[in-house]
Design an enzyme around this catalytic site. Structure first.
Site, mmCIF file in Angstrom:
data_model
loop_
_atom_site.group_PDB
_atom_site.id
_atom_site.type_symbol
_atom_site.label_atom_id
_atom_site.label_comp_id
_atom_site.label_asym_id
_atom_site.label_seq_id
_atom_site.Cartn_x
_atom_site.Cartn_y
_atom_site.Cartn_z
ATOM 1 N N ASP A 96 -22.473 93.681 30.840
ATOM 2 C CA ASP A 96 -22.978 92.269 30.878
ATOM 3 C C ASP A 96 -24.371 92.131 29.883
ATOM 4 O O ASP A 96 -25.432 92.822 30.122
ATOM 5 C CB ASP A 96 -23.422 91.760 32.135
ATOM 6 C CG ASP A 96 -22.217 91.772 33.083
ATOM 7 O OD1 ASP A 96 -21.346 90.999 32.780
ATOM 8 O OD2 ASP A 96 -22.306 92.143 34.183
ATOM 9 N N ASP A 146 -23.873 99.197 27.731
ATOM 10 C CA ASP A 146 -24.000 98.277 28.951
ATOM 11 C C ASP A 146 -22.899 97.179 28.678
ATOM 12 O O ASP A 146 -22.343 96.827 27.792
ATOM 13 C CB ASP A 146 -25.166 97.579 28.919
ATOM 14 C CG ASP A 146 -25.526 96.541 30.001
ATOM 15 O OD1 ASP A 146 -25.409 96.939 31.182
ATOM 16 O OD2 ASP A 146 -25.834 95.524 29.855
HETATM 17 P P1 B16 Z 1 -21.055 92.609 39.739
HETATM 18 P P2 B16 Z 1 -24.520 95.473 33.379
HETATM 19 C C1 B16 Z 1 -25.033 93.969 35.800
HETATM 20 O O1 B16 Z 1 -24.108 94.468 34.726
HETATM 21 C C2 B16 Z 1 -25.315 92.471 35.460
HETATM 22 O O2 B16 Z 1 -26.256 92.556 34.535
HETATM 23 C C3 B16 Z 1 -25.992 92.249 36.764
HETATM 24 O O3 B16 Z 1 -26.498 90.789 36.648
HETATM 25 C C4 B16 Z 1 -25.134 92.262 37.842
HETATM 26 O O4 B16 Z 1 -25.736 91.630 39.083
HETATM 27 C C5 B16 Z 1 -24.360 93.598 38.064
HETATM 28 O O5 B16 Z 1 -23.894 94.060 36.702
HETATM 29 C C6 B16 Z 1 -23.556 93.807 39.216
HETATM 30 O O6 B16 Z 1 -22.261 92.935 38.878
HETATM 31 O O7 B16 Z 1 -21.684 91.581 40.625
HETATM 32 O O8 B16 Z 1 -20.028 92.188 38.729
HETATM 33 O O9 B16 Z 1 -20.899 93.811 40.351
HETATM 34 O O10 B16 Z 1 -25.622 94.498 32.696
HETATM 35 O O11 B16 Z 1 -25.076 96.604 34.075
HETATM 36 O O12 B16 Z 1 -23.279 95.559 32.785
HETATM 37 MG MG MG Z 2 -26.771 94.247 30.812
#
Ligand code: B16
Ligand code: MG
Length: 223
Positions: A10, A8
């Site tokens: 974030d 993953d």
């Molecule tokens: P974006 P992951 C996710 O990343 C985040 O945890 C989540 O907080 C966020 O809303 C989502 O990506 C979308 O991100 O706005 O940059 O498209 O944890 O799946 O890597």
């Molecule tokens: Mg994450």
């Protein structure tokens, strides 16, 4: 046994959760919806559009599609501004060494993230070239906990799902990995996540990948 590792982004590779939280806080403020840090846990791993839907539900609000798009653009603008200076210094502890170790030992490496910003972020972190496949939010139609993101990574890597191990920091992501029929290790230090095959507080706790893989071999992917 396990042949591929899916990270993953974030919260596992990079410390961006605080920036998502800050940006969503400003959106919630505009909407007059109270939004505390523990509620942010429910947004981790969830796509941008689905996160906005959750905030609207918390506030019992209905707004037009145009207004939704305006808020999504506003959130992303703030987020991009907050991460404009991220660099390899923002990598979470142990992640670079762990990816390198898996690579040297012949494992395939993929990213499985809900973020539509995944590719530019990996480039800023100087990690782009370490991944065999990158599946970000632009390539999936249904957000975690749906398994699509991880199944796409498994298919692009050419490694069957039951030979994939996912590292995740969010409950939605753990559920997505389990729904995909994969192994999952939870990375968190709050003790809130359930269901994964194993938990670590930080990736730098993993010093022996053979021991880790052998430990998982006694378990079965939970389907
Ligand atoms: P974006 P992951 C996710 O990343 C985040 O945890 C989540 O907080 C966020 O809303 C989502 O990506 C979308 O991100 O706005 O940059 O498209 O944890 O799946 O890597
Ligand atoms: Mg994450």
């Amino acid at each position: 046994m396990i042949k591929a590792i899916i990270f993953d982004l974030d919260g596992v590779v990079v410390d961006t959760a605080k920036h998502h939280f800050k940006a969503w806080s400003l959106v919630a403020k505009k909407l007059n919806v109270p939004f505390a840090e523990d509620q942010n846990e429910d947004l981790k791993g969830v796509s941008r559009a689905n996160s906005l839907e959750k905030i609207l539900q918390w506030g019992d609000l209905e707004i037009s599609l145009d207004k939704k798009q305006e808020l999504l653009d506003y959130k992303n603008k703030i987020y991009l501004n907050l991460i404009s200076k991220i660099s390899s210094k923002d990598l979470l502890p142990g992640v670079y060494h762990l990816i390198e170790t898996f690579r040297k030992n012949g494992f395939k490496i993929a990213l499985g993230s809900s973020s539509k910003n995944a590719i530019p972020i990996l480039k800023k972190l100087e990690l782009f070239d370490l991944f065999d496949e990158i599946v970000g939010g632009n390539l999936v139609s249904i957000s975690k906990p749906n398994p699509e993101v991880f199944l796409k990574a498994s298919s692009l890597l050419g490694v069957p799902k039951e030979k994939c191990l996912v590292f995740e920091d969010a409950q939605s992501g753990i559920q997505a990995a389990l729904n995909a029929g994969m192994y999952c290790i939870a990375v968190e230090n709050k003790g809130n996540l359930i269901g994964a095959h194993k938990k670590v507080n930080s990736l730098n706790e993993i010093s022996d990948i053979s021991a880790l893989i052998n430990d998982l071999a006694d378990k079965k992917p939970k389907t």
